[in-house]
Motif scaffolding. Sequence first.
Motif, PDB file in Angstrom:
ATOM      1  N   CYS A 242      80.760  12.627  44.373  1.00  0.00           N
ATOM      2  CA  CYS A 242      79.675  13.323  43.665  1.00  0.00           C
ATOM      3  C   CYS A 242      78.591  12.322  43.295  1.00  0.00           C
ATOM      4  O   CYS A 242      78.860  11.346  42.586  1.00  0.00           O
ATOM      5  N   GLY A 243      77.370  12.560  43.766  1.00  0.00           N
ATOM      6  CA  GLY A 243      76.229  11.781  43.316  1.00  0.00           C
ATOM      7  C   GLY A 243      75.692  12.372  42.026  1.00  0.00           C
ATOM      8  O   GLY A 243      75.597  13.594  41.888  1.00  0.00           O
ATOM      9  N   ILE A 244      75.355  11.521  41.063  1.00  0.00           N
ATOM     10  CA  ILE A 244      74.771  11.992  39.806  1.00  0.00           C
ATOM     11  C   ILE A 244      73.525  11.177  39.471  1.00  0.00           C
ATOM     12  O   ILE A 244      73.465   9.968  39.720  1.00  0.00           O
ATOM     13  N   ILE A 245      72.526  11.875  38.918  1.00  0.00           N
ATOM     14  CA  ILE A 245      71.267  11.253  38.514  1.00  0.00           C
ATOM     15  C   ILE A 245      71.267  11.162  36.996  1.00  0.00           C
ATOM     16  O   ILE A 245      71.164  12.176  36.300  1.00  0.00           O
ATOM     17  N   VAL A 246      71.401   9.955  36.469  1.00  0.00           N
ATOM     18  CA  VAL A 246      71.495   9.764  35.019  1.00  0.00           C
ATOM     19  C   VAL A 246      70.133   9.284  34.504  1.00  0.00           C
ATOM     20  O   VAL A 246      69.923   8.092  34.253  1.00  0.00           O
ATOM     21  N   ASP A 247      69.206  10.230  34.387  1.00  0.00           N
ATOM     22  CA  ASP A 247      67.859   9.873  33.932  1.00  0.00           C
ATOM     23  C   ASP A 247      67.446  10.623  32.668  1.00  0.00           C
ATOM     24  O   ASP A 247      66.311  10.467  32.193  1.00  0.00           O
ATOM     25  N   GLY A 248      68.344  11.447  32.120  1.00  0.00           N
ATOM     26  CA  GLY A 248      68.022  12.197  30.922  1.00  0.00           C
ATOM     27  C   GLY A 248      67.239  13.466  31.175  1.00  0.00           C
ATOM     28  O   GLY A 248      66.946  14.203  30.230  1.00  0.00           O
ATOM     29  N   TYR A 249      66.918  13.730  32.433  1.00  0.00           N
ATOM     30  CA  TYR A 249      66.127  14.908  32.784  1.00  0.00           C
ATOM     31  C   TYR A 249      66.880  15.862  33.704  1.00  0.00           C
ATOM     32  O   TYR A 249      66.824  17.075  33.535  1.00  0.00           O
ATOM     33  N   HIS A 250      67.579  15.320  34.700  1.00  0.00           N
ATOM     34  CA  HIS A 250      68.212  16.168  35.701  1.00  0.00           C
ATOM     35  C   HIS A 250      69.424  16.923  35.162  1.00  0.00           C
ATOM     36  O   HIS A 250      69.656  18.070  35.540  1.00  0.00           O
ATOM     37  N   VAL A 251      70.211  16.262  34.326  1.00  0.00           N
ATOM     38  CA  VAL A 251      71.438  16.860  33.805  1.00  0.00           C
ATOM     39  C   VAL A 251      71.609  16.425  32.355  1.00  0.00           C
ATOM     40  O   VAL A 251      71.364  15.266  32.011  1.00  0.00           O
ATOM     41  N   ASP A 252      72.059  17.349  31.503  1.00  0.00           N
ATOM     42  CA  ASP A 252      72.338  16.997  30.123  1.00  0.00           C
ATOM     43  C   ASP A 252      73.477  15.981  30.063  1.00  0.00           C
ATOM     44  O   ASP A 252      74.440  16.048  30.837  1.00  0.00           O
ATOM     45  N   ASN A 253      73.376  15.046  29.139  1.00  0.00           N
ATOM     46  CA  ASN A 253      74.386  13.993  29.048  1.00  0.00           C
ATOM     47  C   ASN A 253      75.783  14.548  28.780  1.00  0.00           C
ATOM     48  O   ASN A 253      76.774  14.022  29.286  1.00  0.00           O
ATOM     49  N   ALA A 254      75.878  15.614  27.992  1.00  0.00           N
ATOM     50  CA  ALA A 254      77.186  16.205  27.707  1.00  0.00           C
ATOM     51  C   ALA A 254      77.827  16.736  28.991  1.00  0.00           C
ATOM     52  O   ALA A 254      79.036  16.581  29.208  1.00  0.00           O
ATOM     53  N   SER A 255      77.031  17.364  29.843  1.00  0.00           N
ATOM     54  CA  SER A 255      77.554  17.871  31.114  1.00  0.00           C
ATOM     55  C   SER A 255      78.058  16.734  31.986  1.00  0.00           C
ATOM     56  O   SER A 255      79.099  16.847  32.654  1.00  0.00           O
ATOM     57  N   LEU A 256      77.316  15.621  31.990  1.00  0.00           N
ATOM     58  CA  LEU A 256      77.738  14.468  32.787  1.00  0.00           C
ATOM     59  C   LEU A 256      79.029  13.866  32.244  1.00  0.00           C
ATOM     60  O   LEU A 256      79.904  13.457  33.008  1.00  0.00           O
ATOM     61  N   LYS A 257      79.156  13.792  30.916  1.00  0.00           N
ATOM     62  CA  LYS A 257      80.393  13.275  30.327  1.00  0.00           C
ATOM     63  C   LYS A 257      81.594  14.114  30.751  1.00  0.00           C
ATOM     64  O   LYS A 257      82.656  13.585  31.114  1.00  0.00           O
ATOM     65  N   VAL A 258      81.440  15.427  30.680  1.00  0.00           N
ATOM     66  CA  VAL A 258      82.522  16.329  31.068  1.00  0.00           C
ATOM     67  C   VAL A 258      82.859  16.145  32.547  1.00  0.00           C
ATOM     68  O   VAL A 258      84.034  16.096  32.928  1.00  0.00           O
ATOM     69  N   ALA A 259      81.827  16.033  33.385  1.00  0.00           N
ATOM     70  CA  ALA A 259      82.047  15.876  34.823  1.00  0.00           C
ATOM     71  C   ALA A 259      82.779  14.581  35.140  1.00  0.00           C
ATOM     72  O   ALA A 259      83.718  14.561  35.957  1.00  0.00           O
ATOM     73  N   ILE A 260      82.395  13.498  34.491  1.00  0.00           N
ATOM     74  CA  ILE A 260      83.040  12.204  34.736  1.00  0.00           C
ATOM     75  C   ILE A 260      84.497  12.257  34.298  1.00  0.00           C
ATOM     76  O   ILE A 260      85.395  11.734  34.976  1.00  0.00           O
ATOM     77  N   ALA A 261      84.751  12.924  33.167  1.00  0.00           N
ATOM     78  CA  ALA A 261      86.129  13.051  32.687  1.00  0.00           C
ATOM     79  C   ALA A 261      86.975  13.905  33.624  1.00  0.00           C
ATOM     80  O   ALA A 261      88.167  13.656  33.807  1.00  0.00           O
TER      81      ALA A 261
END
Length: 380
Positions: A242-261
């Motif tokens: 899974c590629g993820i864009i961690v720029d604060g705009y594309h995806v909410d940080n909470a969603s990214l935390k859940v996805a990484i977990a």
Amino acid sequence: MSKAFINGDIFTGEEVLSGYTLYTDGDTITDVSPESPCHSYDGEIIDCAGKTLAPGFIDIQVNGGGGVLFNDQTNADGIEAIVKAHQRFGTVAMLPTLISDSHEKIQAAITATDEAIAEKIPGVLGVHLEGPFLNPERKGVHNPEYFSALENDFVPMLSALKTGATLVTMAPEQSQPEIVKQLSNNGVLVFAGHTGASYQQTKVALNNGLKGFTHLFNAMTPMLSREPGVVGAALEDTHSWCGIIVDGYHVDNASLKVAIAAKATGKMVLVTDAMPTVGAEDKRFVLNGEEIVAKNGRCATAADTLAGSDLDMISAVNNTVKWLDVDWQEAIRMASTYPAQCLGVDHHYGFLAQGYKASFVVLDQQLNLDSVWVEASRID
């Protein structure tokens, strides 16, 4: 000339070594040793002054940089300009990425990539063709005039790169499972993106060789309670990337935390989805006849549709540590080791060890870039 990097911690991609020296000769790491250079050592000695050496970053989704958009300058010179723009931010290798375009432009992108690799432009690992086999309902900033179903006729063209990796982003519902399997059997990395596929359609594609997901969450069916969608299939699957864009705009940080977990460890890859504004003073460019403006790190059209990003890889690493509570070593793996494994180049990149490319970053304690070395040459 051989070089010896002393007085720095060395993050190998697996562990941090203190009191070791990293030796290079030509473009290759020759040793990581507890032995310091002897008095008769005739190479150059670089004092890292307590900083940390780490594997250089690998970006599998780079649309542009340094004022150049790959779609507009689809040749080896264009690739070289993009590569150089991103080197200053720690990216030592990449896949130049073509946004949905004509079939002629796709062929030009493949030819340009072959030429760039033949010319030994450092760090060109292949090409990413993002579309045009996408779902118009999830088009994002892509021009749907170029869209088409992915049929058998396209398989030879998409499999034509002579050297390196070809990554194709497609919508599984715009093709047939046997075509995904055929491409995968040809060595093409097939990723799902800009897709309205169901969970079931995505699972079928995974069972037929789908290898990953382009900018997870963005332009794909979300995970709901009774309809897991593409996102649910992506997070459930233990083998895909899974590629993820961690720029604060594309995806909410909470969603990214859940996805990484949720995702299997080692399968989350940081990408920038970078546009020409990265490494350029001009924060405006044109895509499909429409002006895109980067403001406060966010690239968007006049109608406020996200259009790639103004993100660089060292910022992505830092954002991952600060916003997502990810350990710094794991964040670096997400930017180096894991993409190297995704592309099958982890015998040359993603680790600091004997026989690997001497392409690495030197970081201070705050994870700021001190210097970047590409094939043992310092990037200024």
